[in-house]
Motif scaffolding. Structure first.
Motif, PDB file in Angstrom:
ATOM      1  N   LYS A 116       4.911  12.760   1.188  1.00  0.00           N
ATOM      2  CA  LYS A 116       5.633  11.913   0.237  1.00  0.00           C
ATOM      3  C   LYS A 116       5.087  10.493   0.353  1.00  0.00           C
ATOM      4  O   LYS A 116       4.753  10.034   1.438  1.00  0.00           O
ATOM      5  CB  LYS A 116       7.127  11.931   0.513  1.00  0.00           C
ATOM      6  CG  LYS A 116       7.723  13.300   0.360  1.00  0.00           C
ATOM      7  CD  LYS A 116       9.142  13.218  -0.039  1.00  0.00           C
ATOM      8  CE  LYS A 116       9.628  14.656  -0.175  1.00  0.00           C
ATOM      9  NZ  LYS A 116      10.661  14.802  -1.083  1.00  0.00           N
ATOM     10  N   ASN A 117       5.005   9.810  -0.785  1.00  0.00           N
ATOM     11  CA  ASN A 117       4.500   8.448  -0.802  1.00  0.00           C
ATOM     12  C   ASN A 117       5.557   7.448  -0.360  1.00  0.00           C
ATOM     13  O   ASN A 117       6.710   7.533  -0.771  1.00  0.00           O
ATOM     14  CB  ASN A 117       4.042   8.054  -2.211  1.00  0.00           C
ATOM     15  CG  ASN A 117       2.680   8.593  -2.539  1.00  0.00           C
ATOM     16  OD1 ASN A 117       1.821   8.698  -1.679  1.00  0.00           O
ATOM     17  ND2 ASN A 117       2.473   8.932  -3.792  1.00  0.00           N
ATOM     18  N   ARG A 138      -1.231   3.812   8.324  1.00  0.00           N
ATOM     19  CA  ARG A 138      -1.595   5.146   7.845  1.00  0.00           C
ATOM     20  C   ARG A 138      -1.383   6.190   8.947  1.00  0.00           C
ATOM     21  O   ARG A 138      -0.807   7.250   8.711  1.00  0.00           O
ATOM     22  CB  ARG A 138      -3.053   5.167   7.380  1.00  0.00           C
ATOM     23  CG  ARG A 138      -3.479   6.451   6.720  1.00  0.00           C
ATOM     24  CD  ARG A 138      -4.900   6.397   6.187  1.00  0.00           C
ATOM     25  NE  ARG A 138      -5.071   5.319   5.224  1.00  0.00           N
ATOM     26  CZ  ARG A 138      -5.816   4.224   5.443  1.00  0.00           C
ATOM     27  NH1 ARG A 138      -6.451   4.056   6.574  1.00  0.00           N
ATOM     28  NH2 ARG A 138      -5.919   3.293   4.512  1.00  0.00           N
ATOM     29  N   GLU A 150       0.845  -1.202   0.000  1.00  0.00           N
ATOM     30  CA  GLU A 150       0.000   0.000   0.000  1.00  0.00           C
ATOM     31  C   GLU A 150       0.873   1.242   0.000  1.00  0.00           C
ATOM     32  O   GLU A 150       1.996   1.236   0.491  1.00  0.00           O
ATOM     33  CB  GLU A 150      -0.869   0.027   1.259  1.00  0.00           C
ATOM     34  CG  GLU A 150      -1.963  -0.980   1.299  1.00  0.00           C
ATOM     35  CD  GLU A 150      -3.215  -0.528   0.569  1.00  0.00           C
ATOM     36  OE1 GLU A 150      -3.482   0.685   0.502  1.00  0.00           O
ATOM     37  OE2 GLU A 150      -3.915  -1.404   0.052  1.00  0.00           O
ATOM     38  N   ARG A 151       0.314   2.316  -0.527  1.00  0.00           N
ATOM     39  CA  ARG A 151       0.974   3.630  -0.492  1.00  0.00           C
ATOM     40  C   ARG A 151       0.462   4.401   0.719  1.00  0.00           C
ATOM     41  O   ARG A 151      -0.733   4.473   0.938  1.00  0.00           O
ATOM     42  CB  ARG A 151       0.658   4.436  -1.738  1.00  0.00           C
ATOM     43  CG  ARG A 151       1.284   3.910  -2.974  1.00  0.00           C
ATOM     44  CD  ARG A 151       0.918   4.819  -4.149  1.00  0.00           C
ATOM     45  NE  ARG A 151       1.399   4.234  -5.371  1.00  0.00           N
ATOM     46  CZ  ARG A 151       2.558   4.543  -5.938  1.00  0.00           C
ATOM     47  NH1 ARG A 151       3.335   5.440  -5.383  1.00  0.00           N
ATOM     48  NH2 ARG A 151       2.938   3.947  -7.043  1.00  0.00           N
ATOM     49  N   TYR A 152       1.389   4.980   1.473  1.00  0.00           N
ATOM     50  CA  TYR A 152       1.030   5.802   2.618  1.00  0.00           C
ATOM     51  C   TYR A 152       1.744   7.129   2.496  1.00  0.00           C
ATOM     52  O   TYR A 152       2.882   7.198   2.026  1.00  0.00           O
ATOM     53  CB  TYR A 152       1.429   5.116   3.932  1.00  0.00           C
ATOM     54  CG  TYR A 152       0.712   3.812   4.140  1.00  0.00           C
ATOM     55  CD1 TYR A 152      -0.605   3.786   4.568  1.00  0.00           C
ATOM     56  CD2 TYR A 152       1.339   2.599   3.893  1.00  0.00           C
ATOM     57  CE1 TYR A 152      -1.274   2.591   4.738  1.00  0.00           C
ATOM     58  CE2 TYR A 152       0.677   1.400   4.070  1.00  0.00           C
ATOM     59  CZ  TYR A 152      -0.627   1.408   4.489  1.00  0.00           C
ATOM     60  OH  TYR A 152      -1.290   0.219   4.651  1.00  0.00           O
ATOM     61  N   ILE A 174       5.752   3.168  -0.155  1.00  0.00           N
ATOM     62  CA  ILE A 174       5.072   1.912  -0.424  1.00  0.00           C
ATOM     63  C   ILE A 174       5.516   0.908   0.639  1.00  0.00           C
ATOM     64  O   ILE A 174       6.704   0.652   0.796  1.00  0.00           O
ATOM     65  CB  ILE A 174       5.387   1.389  -1.838  1.00  0.00           C
ATOM     66  CG1 ILE A 174       4.891   2.383  -2.877  1.00  0.00           C
ATOM     67  CG2 ILE A 174       4.751   0.018  -2.046  1.00  0.00           C
ATOM     68  CD1 ILE A 174       5.259   2.039  -4.298  1.00  0.00           C
TER      69      ILE A 174
END
Length: 160
Positions: free
Chosen positions: A82-83, A124, A74-76, A85
């Protein structure tokens, strides 16, 4: 063969079949829940041979070994937007089979979805509090400890 012997043989076979329906075996790698006409009755069975009433009792068995849940990457977003993964996994097992059955309906996939949800929410929250530098190197162990504590707290409610 005389009709009397045939009837005796059929009755003996029917009796043996009915008696065999009155037992169930719990393997040491399993947890069992017994129902009385579909209603939860008992769940504290040790491994071995146990008695049940044919046609009135049903038994459902669950794996007591350690199971693995591999969540999709998942991308947080970090604090600085900033992303990152993140790929996560969980090792879990059923602790309280009665509670597990009542909360998850005995569905392993449902339990995996709930655990996955807890992981995603925890990650998250934790990545949102930190910069990318802190998340990747500095506070990685702290993030793991916080998320593990959250998961253990919620999983206990599920019987996991």
């Amino acid at each position: 063969m005389s009709p009397l012997k045939s009837i005796a043989l059929i009755l003996t076979a029917a009796t043996m079949w009915l008696l065999s329906m009155g037992f169930f075996i719990v393997d040491e790698r399993e947890l069992a829940v017994k129902f009385w006409f579909g209603e939860f009755e008992r769940a504290d069975y040790k491994p071995g041979l146990h008695w049940k009433v044919p046609f009135a009792n049903t038994v459902r068995k669950f794996d007591s070994r350690i199971l693995t849940l591999d969540a999709e990457p998942e991308r947080y977003l970090t604090l600085e937007k900033k992303n990152v993964i993140v790929d996560a996994f969980i090792k879990w097992r059923i602790r309280d089979v009665a509670n597990y059955y009542k909360t998850m309906g005995g569905d392993e996939r449902r339990a995996g979805q709930r655990l996955s949800q807890v992981i995603k929410n925890g990650l998250r929250d934790e990545f949102g509090k930190r910069t990318i530098q802190e998340a990747i190197s500095g506070e990685r162990a702290e993030i793991m400890n916080v998320i593990t504590a959250q998961i253990e707290e919620q999983a206990t409610q599920f019987g996991i």
